[in-house]
Design an enzyme around this catalytic site. Structure first.
Site, mmCIF file in Angstrom:
data_model
loop_
_atom_site.group_PDB
_atom_site.id
_atom_site.type_symbol
_atom_site.label_atom_id
_atom_site.label_comp_id
_atom_site.label_asym_id
_atom_site.label_seq_id
_atom_site.Cartn_x
_atom_site.Cartn_y
_atom_site.Cartn_z
ATOM 1 N N LYS A 3 3.224 4.479 -1.095
ATOM 2 C CA LYS A 3 3.336 5.409 -2.218
ATOM 3 C C LYS A 3 4.636 6.178 -2.045
ATOM 4 O O LYS A 3 4.703 7.169 -1.314
ATOM 5 C CB LYS A 3 2.163 6.382 -2.270
ATOM 6 C CG LYS A 3 0.809 5.757 -2.613
ATOM 7 C CD LYS A 3 0.056 5.351 -1.398
ATOM 8 C CE LYS A 3 -1.335 4.827 -1.750
ATOM 9 N NZ LYS A 3 -2.039 4.273 -0.579
ATOM 10 N N HIS A 61 0.808 -1.218 0.000
ATOM 11 C CA HIS A 61 0.000 0.000 0.000
ATOM 12 C C HIS A 61 0.843 1.272 0.000
ATOM 13 O O HIS A 61 0.313 2.369 0.059
ATOM 14 C CB HIS A 61 -0.916 -0.026 1.235
ATOM 15 C CG HIS A 61 -2.065 0.911 1.170
ATOM 16 N ND1 HIS A 61 -2.219 1.954 2.064
ATOM 17 C CD2 HIS A 61 -3.125 0.989 0.332
ATOM 18 C CE1 HIS A 61 -3.334 2.611 1.800
ATOM 19 N NE2 HIS A 61 -3.902 2.055 0.743
ATOM 20 N N ASP A 87 0.509 19.843 18.153
ATOM 21 C CA ASP A 87 1.233 20.993 18.708
ATOM 22 C C ASP A 87 2.057 21.680 17.612
ATOM 23 O O ASP A 87 1.590 21.825 16.487
ATOM 24 C CB ASP A 87 2.088 20.550 19.898
ATOM 25 C CG ASP A 87 1.232 20.063 21.067
ATOM 26 O OD1 ASP A 87 0.044 20.452 21.126
ATOM 27 O OD2 ASP A 87 1.748 19.310 21.901
#
Length: 423
Positions: free
Chosen positions: A134, A132, A311
């Site tokens: 990329k 999966h 943050d």
């Protein structure tokens, strides 16, 4: 990836220590690319400028206008002597024609398919343990990481089902680490960083960490880094994730963060490409809303992103969803980033998404449901607690790489260093 392709066992009880693969590298420049409109032109431009090497891994390569342009720029690179290597997934990139690949193979490009399996009654059988990732690395100097596949449905002119998604372009020392991983299939500590991209050292101010999920020694690394960030968050945490169905420990960490005063926001699919995704995510709403987590559904078009920001000093962009397939079965890759400038840009993009295109899910709306749905939610909740361990019991095979040698002929690739990544 190295090792047999088996499902993950249960994760650690707490992310007290970073995963063994953790190795932060300073001196990188990171740029955010939103949707295919920003991603594809930049990728094609960099490939056209390649001098030595193009290494590409993608889940989906479709034979449409985007896939055709990618094929053409890779063909041009191969013809001018650039080493071109392409790895696609046998489930995601099904039915590529011989005509589509013929010239590319003839020009000397290396084209491989991860776990190609025959269809049964017209249906794909290689459902689990997908490649999966990329990833694109050019000349060891520039890399692209994210969730965008090479398909026209990542462009707005595709229509209402066009996907909303993100990727990043990165230059600097981390690129050589990505290159070494794609070439060897192994993620090792202590990489020197020396190589074709060494001249890019000091390209920027971002510290980067390359994190993968495989079915061997890095089964929970991405999940652990999410948990570390959630537990460390003090003010703000935003997660935009297409397929949100994480394990119990991630859900618990999100609740604890909200209860200690962190503004926790989830951006999920409101117009999903698969309706079951929305049903699954909504089963978790009560548990999260009760603790103060704010949930938004993106309703403009299908959300395909896998990004998060916490943050001022933590963000991640990559291929990994927070669902059972990505966290327990698939081969995934994320980049984790410490860079206040990039964090601010990503947060502003997500703020705009929330402000313009999302509807907030409220606790009142969530509670308006029949008893059977409450019972289903309870069952799903406890299923999540145990799924990572159960996934390891699924019937497993060792996926192989199949190298496309020429039209009308596909031969199994001999076992060498490059094939080890598929185990």
């Amino acid at each position: 990836m190295s090792g047999p392709s088996r499902g993950s066992g249960g994760g650690p009880r707490g992310p007290r220590r970073p995963p063994a693969s953790s190795q932060w590298m300073p001196g990188n420049a990171v740029s955010l690319l939103e949707n295919g409109e920003a991603f594809f032109p930049r990728v094609f431009e960099v490939i056209r400028q390649a001098r030595r090497e193009v290494l590409l891994e993608t889940f989906i390569l479709f034979e449409d206008k985007v896939g055709t342009e990618l094929r053409d720029v890779l063909l041009e690179a191969a013809r001018r002597g650039v080493f071109v290597s392409v790895l696609v997934d046998g489930y995601g990139s099904v039915d590529l024609s011989e005509a589509f690949l013929a010239e590319l193979i003839a020009a000397g490009a290396h084209f491989r398919v991860f776990d190609p399996r025959p269809k049964l009654l017209g249906m794909r059988t290689n459902v689990f343990r997908r490649m999966h990732r990329k990833l694109l690395i050019v000349d060891g100097e520039t890399a692209f990481v994210g969730g965008i596949n090479f398909a026209a449905d990542h462009l707005a002119d595709y229509g209402p089902s066009a996907k909303q998604d993100y990727a990043i372009e990165v230059r600097g020392p981390i690129v050589e680490r990505l290159r070494a991983f794609v070439r060897t299939g192994e993620l090792r500590r202590g990489e020197s960083g020396a190589g074709p991209g060494a001249a890019a050292a000091g390209a920027g101010d971002a510290e980067c960490l390359f994190v993968v999920r495989d079915n061997d020694s890095h089964r929970t690394d991405i999940e652990q880094h999410y948990r570390i960030a959630i537990r460390a968050a003090r003010h703000d945490l935003t997660i935009a994730n297409a397929y949100f169905f994480p394990g119990y420990r991630v859900l618990r960490d999100l609740r604890h963060a909200a209860r200690r005063g962190v503004r926790v926001r989830l951006i999920l699919q409101g117009e999903p490409d698969m309706p079951i995704v929305k049903v699954g995510a909504r089963m978790l709403h009560d548990y999260l809303l009760d603790a103060g987590v704010r949930i938004y559904e993106y309703c403009e078009r299908p959300l395909h992103g896998k990004v998060a920001v916490a943050d001022q000093d933590w963000s991640t962009v990559g291929s990994s969803n927070l669902d059972p397939l990505s966290l327990s079965l698939n081969l995934e890759a994320n980049l984790v980033i410490r860079d206040p400038r990039f964090n601010q840009e990503l947060r502003e993009r997500l703020d705009a998404l929330v402000g313009r295109y999302c509807r907030e899910v409220t606790a009142v709306a969530s509670h308006r449901r029949p008893i059977w749905r409450a019972a289903a939610s309870l069952v799903a909740f406890h299923f999540l607690r145990r799924f990572p361990a159960w996934a390891g019991w699924l019937p497993a095979h060792t996926p192989k790489l199949e190298k496309v040698e020429a039209p009308r002929q596909r031969l199994a690739e001999p076992p060498d260093a490059h094939t080890r990544q598929t185990g």
